[in-house]
Design a protein around this motif. Structure first.
Motif, PDB file in Angstrom:
ATOM      1  N   LEU A  31     -45.939  93.177 -62.503  1.00 13.19           N
ATOM      2  CA  LEU A  31     -46.452  94.077 -61.458  1.00 13.19           C
ATOM      3  C   LEU A  31     -47.347  95.158 -62.062  1.00 13.19           C
ATOM      4  O   LEU A  31     -48.401  95.491 -61.514  1.00 13.19           O
ATOM      5  CB  LEU A  31     -45.289  94.737 -60.708  1.00 13.19           C
ATOM      6  N   LEU A  62     -60.919  98.354 -58.904  1.00 14.76           N
ATOM      7  CA  LEU A  62     -61.341  99.409 -57.973  1.00 14.76           C
ATOM      8  C   LEU A  62     -62.235 100.429 -58.674  1.00 14.76           C
ATOM      9  O   LEU A  62     -63.120 101.016 -58.059  1.00 14.76           O
ATOM     10  CB  LEU A  62     -60.108 100.118 -57.386  1.00 14.76           C
ATOM     11  N   LEU A 103     -57.747 103.116 -51.819  1.00 14.41           N
ATOM     12  CA  LEU A 103     -56.943 101.908 -52.060  1.00 14.41           C
ATOM     13  C   LEU A 103     -56.042 102.079 -53.287  1.00 14.41           C
ATOM     14  O   LEU A 103     -54.919 101.580 -53.316  1.00 14.41           O
ATOM     15  CB  LEU A 103     -57.861 100.700 -52.262  1.00 14.41           C
ATOM     16  N   ALA A 104     -56.558 102.791 -54.272  1.00 17.38           N
ATOM     17  CA  ALA A 104     -55.739 103.018 -55.472  1.00 17.38           C
ATOM     18  C   ALA A 104     -54.604 103.995 -55.198  1.00 17.38           C
ATOM     19  O   ALA A 104     -53.559 103.947 -55.849  1.00 17.38           O
ATOM     20  CB  ALA A 104     -56.620 103.543 -56.599  1.00 17.38           C
ATOM     21  N   ASN A 153     -62.389 102.942 -52.653  1.00 17.81           N
ATOM     22  CA  ASN A 153     -61.664 102.480 -53.845  1.00 17.81           C
ATOM     23  C   ASN A 153     -60.589 103.480 -54.250  1.00 17.81           C
ATOM     24  O   ASN A 153     -59.481 103.111 -54.628  1.00 17.81           O
ATOM     25  CB  ASN A 153     -62.631 102.276 -55.005  1.00 17.81           C
ATOM     26  N   ASN A 193     -51.019  94.622 -53.306  1.00 19.46           N
ATOM     27  CA  ASN A 193     -52.170  94.537 -54.217  1.00 19.46           C
ATOM     28  C   ASN A 193     -53.171  93.474 -53.763  1.00 19.46           C
ATOM     29  O   ASN A 193     -54.379  93.677 -53.833  1.00 19.46           O
ATOM     30  CB  ASN A 193     -51.678  94.214 -55.634  1.00 19.46           C
ATOM     31  N   GLN A 194     -52.638  92.355 -53.297  1.00 16.10           N
ATOM     32  CA  GLN A 194     -53.534  91.294 -52.796  1.00 16.10           C
ATOM     33  C   GLN A 194     -54.327  91.790 -51.587  1.00 16.10           C
ATOM     34  O   GLN A 194     -55.533  91.534 -51.462  1.00 16.10           O
ATOM     35  CB  GLN A 194     -52.709  90.067 -52.391  1.00 16.10           C
ATOM     36  N   LYS A 240     -61.083  95.397 -50.275  1.00 18.08           N
ATOM     37  CA  LYS A 240     -62.243  95.827 -51.065  1.00 18.08           C
ATOM     38  C   LYS A 240     -63.377  94.803 -50.936  1.00 18.08           C
ATOM     39  O   LYS A 240     -64.552  95.164 -50.787  1.00 18.08           O
ATOM     40  CB  LYS A 240     -61.836  95.979 -52.538  1.00 18.08           C
ATOM     41  N   GLU A 246     -44.816  95.721 -47.616  1.00 16.48           N
ATOM     42  CA  GLU A 246     -43.778  96.495 -48.329  1.00 16.48           C
ATOM     43  C   GLU A 246     -43.533  95.975 -49.747  1.00 16.48           C
ATOM     44  O   GLU A 246     -42.935  96.660 -50.569  1.00 16.48           O
ATOM     45  CB  GLU A 246     -42.475  96.499 -47.533  1.00 16.48           C
ATOM     46  N   ARG A 247     -44.005  94.746 -50.031  1.00 15.83           N
ATOM     47  CA  ARG A 247     -43.881  94.231 -51.408  1.00 15.83           C
ATOM     48  C   ARG A 247     -45.118  94.634 -52.209  1.00 15.83           C
ATOM     49  O   ARG A 247     -46.248  94.354 -51.772  1.00 15.83           O
ATOM     50  CB  ARG A 247     -43.742  92.712 -51.387  1.00 15.83           C
ATOM     51  N   PRO A 248     -44.950  95.256 -53.342  1.00 11.86           N
ATOM     52  CA  PRO A 248     -46.097  95.745 -54.110  1.00 11.86           C
ATOM     53  C   PRO A 248     -47.106  94.647 -54.468  1.00 11.86           C
ATOM     54  O   PRO A 248     -48.315  94.872 -54.413  1.00 11.86           O
ATOM     55  CB  PRO A 248     -45.459  96.314 -55.375  1.00 11.86           C
ATOM     56  N   SER A 249     -46.605  93.457 -54.814  1.00 11.97           N
ATOM     57  CA  SER A 249     -47.534  92.386 -55.223  1.00 11.97           C
ATOM     58  C   SER A 249     -48.423  91.988 -54.047  1.00 11.97           C
ATOM     59  O   SER A 249     -49.644  91.811 -54.189  1.00 11.97           O
ATOM     60  CB  SER A 249     -46.741  91.183 -55.715  1.00 11.97           C
ATOM     61  N   GLU A 297     -39.820  94.761 -54.805  1.00 12.07           N
ATOM     62  CA  GLU A 297     -40.353  93.430 -54.481  1.00 12.07           C
ATOM     63  C   GLU A 297     -39.291  92.603 -53.760  1.00 12.07           C
ATOM     64  O   GLU A 297     -39.597  91.689 -53.014  1.00 12.07           O
ATOM     65  CB  GLU A 297     -40.767  92.747 -55.780  1.00 12.07           C
ATOM     66  N   LYS A 302     -55.121  94.817 -50.898  1.00 10.26           N
ATOM     67  CA  LYS A 302     -56.126  95.789 -51.346  1.00 10.26           C
ATOM     68  C   LYS A 302     -57.366  95.069 -51.878  1.00 10.26           C
ATOM     69  O   LYS A 302     -58.500  95.465 -51.599  1.00 10.26           O
ATOM     70  CB  LYS A 302     -55.529  96.691 -52.433  1.00 10.26           C
ATOM     71  N   ARG A 303     -57.133  94.002 -52.618  1.00 11.38           N
ATOM     72  CA  ARG A 303     -58.270  93.244 -53.166  1.00 11.38           C
ATOM     73  C   ARG A 303     -59.115  92.666 -52.019  1.00 11.38           C
ATOM     74  O   ARG A 303     -60.353  92.747 -52.050  1.00 11.38           O
ATOM     75  CB  ARG A 303     -57.751  92.105 -54.053  1.00 11.38           C
ATOM     76  N   ASP A 325     -49.957 103.419 -50.834  1.00 14.28           N
ATOM     77  CA  ASP A 325     -48.831 102.600 -51.270  1.00 14.28           C
ATOM     78  C   ASP A 325     -48.402 101.641 -50.171  1.00 14.28           C
ATOM     79  O   ASP A 325     -48.971 101.642 -49.085  1.00 14.28           O
ATOM     80  CB  ASP A 325     -47.643 103.523 -51.599  1.00 14.28           C
ATOM     81  N   SER A 326     -47.339 100.901 -50.496  1.00 16.95           N
ATOM     82  CA  SER A 326     -46.781  99.985 -49.504  1.00 16.95           C
ATOM     83  C   SER A 326     -46.388 100.754 -48.247  1.00 16.95           C
ATOM     84  O   SER A 326     -45.814 101.837 -48.328  1.00 16.95           O
ATOM     85  CB  SER A 326     -45.540  99.314 -50.076  1.00 16.95           C
ATOM     86  N   GLY A 327     -46.697 100.177 -47.106  1.00 15.63           N
ATOM     87  CA  GLY A 327     -46.348 100.811 -45.828  1.00 15.63           C
ATOM     88  C   GLY A 327     -47.447 101.694 -45.284  1.00 15.63           C
ATOM     89  O   GLY A 327     -47.452 102.029 -44.085  1.00 15.63           O
ATOM     90  N   THR A 333     -40.627 100.283 -48.626  1.00 16.69           N
ATOM     91  CA  THR A 333     -40.946 101.278 -47.595  1.00 16.69           C
ATOM     92  C   THR A 333     -39.722 101.828 -46.872  1.00 16.69           C
ATOM     93  O   THR A 333     -39.824 102.824 -46.168  1.00 16.69           O
ATOM     94  CB  THR A 333     -41.879 100.673 -46.536  1.00 16.69           C
TER      95      THR A 333
END
Lengths: 215, 485
Positions: free
Chosen positions: B352, B363, A51-52, A48, A89-90, A96, A83-86, B271, A92-93, A55-57, B276
């Protein structure tokens, strides 16, 4: 005009000389042998945290250490974050969730412990990611117990990889003679350093932030 | 080995030192004139060089001063010219607005005056005054009635007729007077209207006079600048410095605003362009956010330029009005689109951040809690994202002031540096010359022993010469006396 071009060149050169933040790849090896399976909830916390932090990439993979760990089948989950943060996040979920499912599914430990095989598998995976910073986190007591016929006493290549032993628990025999524990650590350190890697031991899991800092 | 070369008397360092001292002193004594000349010449030449350098620096400073004055003068002239032009435009507006209706007003006043004249003429057309009739009636009434009854009757009839005629005349007179009063009463509002119209004309003329006085003041200022008067130049310099600091302060505020704006859109930009990739050491998303902000500033510059508020690009200012108006609309539209994009990016940033927060809570093993009034920061960020681009667009005004004033400030700074350098050069030259003079004296101090000997020898030789010459003189005198006796 000339002044503008010169300024642009200077800025470009300055930008080129500055260090670009590198992508990271983390390979978490989980010991599932014997009584060490009881420690798996701690491994969940480590994941956890990872994962927190990632980052992207960045890439992350979790594999188990069992009787024969040099196998793709032992990889529980792996992902390279989008590379997209949203989207990341998916991912990562989902990661987990898979890890939680795996921990629930573990009921009994493996008979043997092939740490070296897992380490070789990890180095291969990390080399494939091409990340600038590479980590192998070994969540184990580092007591290797190979199955009969398995050959692992050869040098392994770990160039540029940071190998971190986490939560190296003391065995009953270590309490009788602590030198066994120290010898075990020293042997692994020697193997890692000889292979070109960097060795580190973190038993206090509260200090994980010293390993991989969040950006 | 090399130190052995200097040993004259082996094993006696003190003697060696003494011998070398003597040798050096003798050598220095022998080369005294040449050394003095060398030291004096060197000191003098350095002094002269420094003076020339100081002179050149002063000349540069003067050139720079003249250039700065020319810049200041030009800027001041342009500024006052703009103000005067603006005043003339105001005068034109006043004339068009107020005095443009003057022909109508004039016709109105003339009509009113004509009506007044007519009414007046009608008011003075009154019947003859009744007193003459009254006398006739009184005379007839006072004739004695003691004679013939027929005559009395005739007289009474005459009196009655006269009285009737007198009554009729009086009635006509009263009616005419009433009519005159009525006419005069109807003239009152006309007089008031004439008064009001004339008051309006007076007000318009006075406002024009005020404008004319303001223009006169500006013209005097313009004349003073053109004549490069000391007071005007000093005022311009002071104004330029004030402008420099004020516009610099506003620019710093604008930079802060730009940074906030950057923070607002940098994260959600990843986004769109990915988080990256890097260009140099910077994230492509950061550069994209920066580019959006810079484009907004550029659009703001073009907009204010098209509105002729700023004058950084003369080509835009001198455009045809139709093209310029079109440019205003185009830049305003682009700015609005960019502001809308920023507002949506700011909203995405909030989403975001919310998603990231929820993930972190998951988490960490905590349950995700829906925050109350979450829409307030979302709305706030959107509004900020929309307003900041327009606020940044106005950076063109302080930027122009800064660019104009920085020339003067840099010029003044350079003048100061050159003056200081000139002063330093002169000081250094004087110091070096003085140092070389001290060196000459120090040189003589080293060789004071032979110099003293020389002085003694010279003095004794001179005294001998004087003694011999005085002895010869005495003999000559004696011979003269003997020959005379």
């Amino acid at each position: 005009m000339n002044k503008l071009i010169t300024l642009g060149l200077v800025l470009a050169l300055t930008a080129c000389t500055q260090k670009v933040p590198q992508q990271r790849a983390v390979y978490l090896l989980l010991d599932t042998s014997g009584t060490y399976t009881e420690e798996l909830t701690k491994a969940q916390n480590i994941l956890n945290y990872l994962l927190a932090t990632l980052d992207s990439g960045d890439s992350v993979a979790v594999a188990r250490i069992d009787s024969g760990s040099f196998s793709e089948k032992d990889i529980i989950a792996k992902v390279t974050l989008d590379e997209r943060p949203s989207q990341a996040n998916q991912q990562k979920r989902a990661f987990k969730q898979r890890m939680d499912d795996y921990v629930k599914s573990v009921t009994r430990g493996s008979r043997n412990t092939d740490i070296t095989g897992g380490l070789i598998q990890a180095s291969e995976y990390l080399a494939e990611t091409g990340a600038g910073e590479q980590y192998v986190l070994i969540f184990s007591d580092l007591e290797e117990d190979l199955a009969k016929g398995h050959i692992r006493d050869f040098p392994i290549t770990l160039a540029g990889i940071n190998v971190v032993a986490l939560n190296v628990t003391k065995l009953r025999s270590d309490n009788i003679d602590p030198r066994d524990y120290l010898k075990r650590l020293a042997r692994w350190q020697e193997r890692v350093v000889t292979g070109g890697g960097h060795w580190q031991v973190v038993n206090d899991l509260e200090r994980l932030d010293q390993l991989i800092a969040s950006r | 080995m090399s130190s052995d070369l200097f040993v004259i008397w082996p094993g006696e360092p003190a003697v060696n030192l003494a011998l070398w001292l003597v040798i050096i002193v003798v050598m220095m004594y022998l080369g005294r004139d040449a050394s003095h000349q060398l030291l004096n010449q060197t000191g003098r030449s350095i002094y002269r060089t420094m003076r020339i350098a100081a002179f050149s620096l002063r000349a540069w400073q003067q050139t720079l001063r003249t250039r700065n004055q020319a810049i200041l003068q030009s800027a001041g002239e342009a500024q006052v010219r703009r103000v005067i032009e603006r005043e003339f435009v105001r005068v034109n507006d006043t004339i068009a607005r107020d005095l443009g209706h003057y022909p109508t007003l004039h016709r109105q006043v003339s009509d009113t005056v004509s009506r007044l004249e007519d009414d007046y003429n009608r008011a003075i057309d009154t019947p003859p005054s009744p007193p003459a009739w009254l006398e006739v009636v009184n005379t007839v009434a006072s004739i004695p009635r003691n004679g013939d009854p027929a005559a009395v009757k005739i007289l009474d009839r005459i009196q009655q007729t006269l009285e009737g005629a007198h009554r009729e005349t009086m009635d006509a007179y009263i009616k005419a007077s009433r009519q005159s009063h009525k006419l005069l009463g109807s003239m009152q509002p006309l007089w008031r209207q004439v008064g009001a119209d004339l008051q309006k004309v007076k007000h318009d003329v006075e406002s024009l006079e005020e404008r004319a006085a303001v223009i006169d003041e500006h013209m005097t200022e313009y004349q003073a600048i053109r004549n490069s008067s000391e007071a005007a130049m000093s005022k311009l310099t002071s104004s330029s410095l004030t402008q420099f600091f004020i516009s610099g302060l506003v620019l710093v505020i604008a930079v802060m605003g730009g940074l906030i704006n950057f923070q607002l859109i940098a994260m959600p930009m990843s986004e769109m362009v990915g988080g990256t990739s890097y260009i140099g050491a910077m994230k492509t998303s950061d550069i994209a956010a920066l580019v959006i902000i810079l484009v907004e500033i550029a659009m703001g510059l073009f907009l204010l330029e098209s509105l002729r508020i700023t004058h950084l690009f003369p080509i835009i200012g001198s455009m045809d009005d139709r093209v310029r108006r079109r440019m205003i609309w185009v830049t305003l539209t682009i700015l609005t689109i960019l502001a809308t994009v920023e507002a949506s990016l700011a909203y995405m940033r909030d989403l975001l951040a919310l998603d990231r927060e929820a993930l972190t809570q998951t988490l960490a093993g905590a349950s995700v809690v829906e925050a109350n009034f979450r829409w307030i920061p979302s709305l706030g960020q959107m509004i900020m994202g929309f307003i900041l681009p327009f606020a940044l667009a106005f950076v063109a005004i302080p930027l122009e002031s800064f660019i104009h004033s920085v020339r003067t400030v840099v010029g003044l700074f350079a003048q100061g540096v050159l003056t200081l350098l000139a002063l330093l050069a002169r000081l250094l030259g004087a110091l070096v010359q003085h140092a070389f003079r001290i060196l000459v004296h120090a040189y003589d101090l080293v060789i004071m022993v032979p110099l003293s000997i020389e002085r003694l020898v010279t003095r004794s030789a001179r005294s001998k010469v004087q003694t011999s010459s005085s002895g010869a003189n005495t003999e000559v005198l004696w011979q003269k006396e003997e020959s005379q006796s």
